[in-house]
Design an enzyme around this catalytic site. Structure first.
Site, short mmCIF file in Angstrom:
data_model
loop_
_atom_site.label_atom_id
_atom_site.label_comp_id
_atom_site.label_asym_id
_atom_site.label_seq_id
_atom_site.Cartn_x
_atom_site.Cartn_y
_atom_site.Cartn_z
N ILE A 66 -1.42 -7.96 -15.80
CA ILE A 66 -1.82 -6.75 -14.78
C ILE A 66 -1.33 -6.94 -13.87
O ILE A 66 -1.45 -5.21 -13.74
CB ILE A 66 -3.30 -6.73 -14.64
CG1 ILE A 66 -3.55 -7.53 -13.80
CG2 ILE A 66 -3.99 -6.49 -16.08
CD1 ILE A 66 -5.85 -7.61 -13.70
N GLY A 67 -0.34 -7.02 -13.20
CA GLY A 67 -0.12 -6.79 -12.23
C GLY A 67 1.12 -7.66 -10.86
O GLY A 67 0.99 -9.13 -10.98
N GLY A 69 2.65 -9.32 -7.59
CA GLY A 69 2.41 -9.14 -6.32
C GLY A 69 3.92 -9.73 -5.81
O GLY A 69 4.84 -10.10 -5.71
N MET A 71 3.59 -12.36 -3.69
CA MET A 71 3.58 -14.13 -3.83
C MET A 71 3.07 -14.30 -4.77
O MET A 71 2.90 -15.46 -4.64
CB MET A 71 2.44 -14.22 -2.86
CG MET A 71 2.95 -13.88 -1.29
SD MET A 71 1.63 -14.68 0.03
CE MET A 71 1.23 -16.29 -0.40
N LYS A 89 -5.21 -14.69 -9.73
CA LYS A 89 -4.26 -14.23 -9.13
C LYS A 89 -3.61 -16.15 -9.02
O LYS A 89 -4.00 -16.44 -8.61
CB LYS A 89 -4.02 -14.20 -7.45
CG LYS A 89 -2.88 -14.33 -6.73
CD LYS A 89 -2.81 -13.46 -5.44
CE LYS A 89 -3.67 -12.07 -4.82
NZ LYS A 89 -3.39 -11.86 -4.05
N ASP A 183 -4.00 -6.02 6.65
CA ASP A 183 -2.65 -5.25 5.90
C ASP A 183 -3.77 -4.18 5.18
O ASP A 183 -3.34 -4.08 4.17
CB ASP A 183 -2.79 -6.58 4.78
CG ASP A 183 -1.27 -5.42 4.68
OD1 ASP A 183 -0.49 -4.97 4.77
OD2 ASP A 183 -0.75 -6.46 3.28
#
Length: 342
Positions: A66-67, A69, A71, A89, A183
């Site tokens: 779904i994603g 990033g 890292m 993740k 962030d």
């Protein structure tokens, strides 16, 4: 299906985006156009997930990616023991060989585990299997504020205020527990389908009780995202505090109601130079529909001198709650979340 059929669906997606319509998923379009049957699509997705997931984690069944990033990748999965959707993740293998990045990855998990708030993504599990490091989190069915902004235009200021207030409460809880996010940006705020905002990605979180976390952040290094970073962060100062998060939230608020970042440029160095040397253009100069009250709060949140910003969570939330709004859009006053910088 053939590559040409997939390309056809990709073009449809792009046309939908151009019209400001939320694009349908490739799978839905393949079904609509008759390029695949439902059973073929299910098998295709199952095989694709099997190929894309680098490792199987006991107790979880992966659904889809779904994603992605900087890292690592994020997958939707099912926690078998609880029969619930979760997000996992997985740290990229190239970073997993670097002890510094592994520490940063697990630090995010530890930071999230310390927090328990309805506006912060909940941490569930963390571990390592076959050399890969994973972090299991609450799954939120929704979009990020960044996704909404990339569709074009600004976000209605009443909706933006409601979102920012929720994130402000989340930050107040984090600060109370000694954590600085560092962030804050639109891509780190999830909006669930029921409208609840969830702060996520504490990968750069810093313990306010520790002057410098050795081996994770280099002294003098600038952290954060240029368009939303506070001036003191841009200068690489080590002694930043919660007022840096207030600036980041203010810059996010600015982007939401204006429809553009405070210092537009595709060059990070240009953005940081302008941040340190130029006054930000007032929100109402770029969008006259913004109310004076909203502009006043944003400009205070984004003051270049931290002493001129809100100094703690209570002061920030009081200002946000004091902005006039429609009777049908109440914001519940928040008490007892004060977190004053050291």
């Amino acid at each position: 299906c053939t590559p040409d059929q997939v390309d056809t669906c990709v073009r449809v997606q792009q046309e939908q985006k151009g019209l400001g319509i939320v694009p349908k998923k490739i799978g839905e379009l393949l079904l609509e156009k008759g390029f695949l049957r439902g059973d073929q699509l299910d098998e295709s997705l199952r095989q694709q997930v099997h190929r894309s997931v680098p490792v199987q984690i006991s107790g979880y069944r992966f659904v889809n990616k779904i994603g992605q990033g900087s890292m690592g990748a994020i997958y939707k999965a099912v926690q078998l023991s609880m029969d619930r959707a979760v997000a996992i993740k997985i740290l990229s293998p190239r970073y997993a060989r670097n002890a510094r990045f592994v520490e940063r990855f697990f630090r995010e998990a530890r930071a999230v585990a310390k927090l328990n708030h309805p506006n912060i993504i909940q941490g569930i599990d963390v571990g390592e299997v076959e050399g890969l490091h994973y972090f299991v989190m609450e799954y939120v069915d929704g979009r990020t504020v960044g996704d909404l902004l990339r569709r074009g235009g600004s976000i209605d200021e009443k909706r933006a205020l409601h979102i920012i207030h929720q994130v402000g409460r989340a930050l107040g809880h984090a600060w109370k527990n000694g954590l600085l996010h560092r962030d804050i940006k639109p891509d780190n705020v999830m909006i669930a389908r029921d409208g609840v905002a969830k702060l996520c990605d504490l990968g750069l979180a810093k313990n306010l009780g520790i002057a410098m976390e050795a081996g994770v952040t280099n002294p003098g290094a600038s952290v954060g995202t240029p368009h939303y970073v506070a001036p003191e962060q841009a200068r690489g100062e080590a002694s930043i505090d919660l007022r840096a998060d207030i600036y980041g939230l203010g810059a996010t608020f600015y982007h939401m109601v204006v429809g553009d970042v405070p210092y537009p440029s595709s060059s990070a160095s240009v953005v940081l130079t302008r941040l340190l040397s130029e006054a930000v253009v007032s929100p109402r100069s770029r969008n006259p529909l913004i109310s004076p009250a909203i502009e006043t709060v944003i400009m205070k949140m984004m003051a270049k001198e931290r002493e001129k910003r809100h100094q703690d969570a209570d002061e920030l939330l009081k200002d946000l709650e004091g902005i006039p709004r429609d009777p049908g859009v109440p914001i519940e006053p928040t008490k007892g979340v004060s977190a004053v910088f050291p």
